[in-house]
Design a protein around this motif. Structure first.
Motif, short mmCIF file in Angstrom:
data_model
loop_
_atom_site.label_atom_id
_atom_site.label_comp_id
_atom_site.label_asym_id
_atom_site.label_seq_id
_atom_site.Cartn_x
_atom_site.Cartn_y
_atom_site.Cartn_z
N SER A 95 0.82 -1.21 0.00
CA SER A 95 0.00 0.00 0.00
C SER A 95 0.86 1.27 0.00
O SER A 95 0.42 2.32 -0.44
CB SER A 95 -0.94 -0.01 1.20
OG SER A 95 -0.22 -0.07 2.40
N GLY A 98 1.24 2.64 -3.36
CA GLY A 98 0.01 3.04 -4.05
C GLY A 98 -0.53 1.97 -4.98
O GLY A 98 -1.40 2.23 -5.78
N TYR A 99 0.01 0.76 -4.88
CA TYR A 99 -0.46 -0.32 -5.75
C TYR A 99 -1.77 -0.88 -5.23
O TYR A 99 -2.02 -0.91 -4.03
CB TYR A 99 0.58 -1.44 -5.82
CG TYR A 99 1.87 -1.03 -6.47
CD1 TYR A 99 1.90 -0.05 -7.43
CD2 TYR A 99 3.07 -1.63 -6.11
CE1 TYR A 99 3.09 0.33 -8.02
CE2 TYR A 99 4.26 -1.26 -6.70
CZ TYR A 99 4.26 -0.27 -7.66
OH TYR A 99 5.43 0.11 -8.24
N ALA A 100 -2.58 -1.37 -6.15
CA ALA A 100 -3.86 -1.94 -5.77
C ALA A 100 -3.68 -3.42 -5.39
O ALA A 100 -2.59 -3.96 -5.44
CB ALA A 100 -4.86 -1.79 -6.91
N LEU B 45 -8.12 -5.99 -11.56
CA LEU B 45 -8.09 -4.53 -11.62
C LEU B 45 -8.03 -4.04 -13.05
O LEU B 45 -7.26 -4.56 -13.88
CB LEU B 45 -6.87 -4.03 -10.85
CG LEU B 45 -6.72 -2.52 -10.78
CD1 LEU B 45 -7.87 -1.89 -9.99
CD2 LEU B 45 -5.37 -2.14 -10.18
N ILE B 56 -3.72 4.36 -12.47
CA ILE B 56 -3.36 3.03 -12.92
C ILE B 56 -4.31 2.61 -14.05
O ILE B 56 -5.52 2.74 -13.92
CB ILE B 56 -3.43 1.98 -11.77
CG1 ILE B 56 -2.37 2.29 -10.71
CG2 ILE B 56 -3.23 0.57 -12.31
CD1 ILE B 56 -2.40 1.34 -9.52
N SER B 97 -5.63 5.95 -2.25
CA SER B 97 -5.23 4.85 -3.12
C SER B 97 -4.24 3.96 -2.38
O SER B 97 -3.69 4.35 -1.35
CB SER B 97 -4.61 5.39 -4.40
OG SER B 97 -3.44 6.12 -4.11
N GLY B 98 -4.01 2.78 -2.89
CA GLY B 98 -3.14 1.81 -2.22
C GLY B 98 -3.87 0.54 -1.91
O GLY B 98 -3.29 -0.44 -1.46
N GLY B 99 -5.19 0.54 -2.16
CA GLY B 99 -5.94 -0.70 -2.02
C GLY B 99 -6.42 -1.01 -0.63
O GLY B 99 -6.99 -2.06 -0.39
#
Lengths: 113, 113
Positions: A95, A98-100, B45, B56, B97-99
């Motif tokens: 996180s 910023g990755y999902a 995603l 993204i 963001s970051g999931g």
């Protein structure tokens, strides 16, 4: 990239028994591990999550444990009820970057009365 | 209001049609997501918007075009889709963001004929 493996793919338990679902991840940078429950016809619902600085977290009948060294985490459901029947997904993310989320393939849990 | 609302719930379209999926949240979340979910598979995603900017794009074909008109709304414009694009399209939001702590809507079940 991150690879999340989830086992078992299906799990059947009797009402009142415990259920355990296990996941492993590959990226040591992952620091956030949620579990989602998806009932038929609905979107996934967050049921519990854990960060990498914590080894265990509990919320009533649900608990999650994390072993950072071994890169695996598990969902424990105690005293299962028929309404726990659903598909459960584990996920992992870094996180801070910023990755999902990267999801596991899911476990279909059936709780029989 | 603590929900992510998606419309329509079901959509059938031909390969030459243009349609749009809509998603709305009023929780002040600053990240919004589009996921695609095939039957018995985890969500995949597609797009992430952070503070109304596309952050993204997971190599999604151009026949899918996202739009974030404001911080509460997210659209997915569809054009010239293929039958293999039939799936459940899920919108989600999170505070940042970051999931982390994604809140999913119930999805739009899309069938492309």
């Amino acid at each position: 990239g991150e690879n999340v493996e989830q086992h078992p793919s299906t799990l059947s338990v009797q009402e009142g028994d415990s259920a355990v679902i296990k996941c492993t991840y590959s990226d040591s940078a992952s620091n956030y591990f949620p579990w989602y429950k998806q009932e038929l016809g609905k979107g996934p619902q967050l049921i519990i999550d854990i960060r990498s600085n914590v080894g265990e977290k509990k919320d009533q009948r649900i608990a999650v444990t994390l072993n950072k060294t071994a890169k695996h985490f598990s969902l424990h459901i105690t005293e299962t009820q028929p309404e726990d029947s659903a598909v459960y997904f584990c996920a992992a993310s870094d996180s801070n970057s910023g990755y999902a989320l990267n999801f596991g393939k899911g476990t279909s849990l059936l709780v029989t009365p | 209001d603590t929900e992510v609302t998606q419309t329509p719930k079901h959509l059938v379209m031909g390969m030459t049609n243009k349609k749009s999926l809509k998603c709305e949240q009023h929780m002040g979340h600053r990240a919004m997501y589009w996921y695609k979910q095939k039957a018995k598979k985890p969500p995949e995603l597609m797009f992430v918007y952070s503070y109304e900017k596309l952050s993204i794009n997971e190599s999604v074909p151009s026949r899918f075009s996202p739009e974030c008109p404001n911080s509460s709304l997210l659209n997915l414009h569809l054009h010239a889709l293929q039958p293999e694009d039939s799936a459940l399209y899920l919108c989600a939001s999170s505070q940042v963001s970051g999931g982390e702590k994604l809140l999913f809507g119930s999805g739009t079940q899309l069938s492309v004929l």
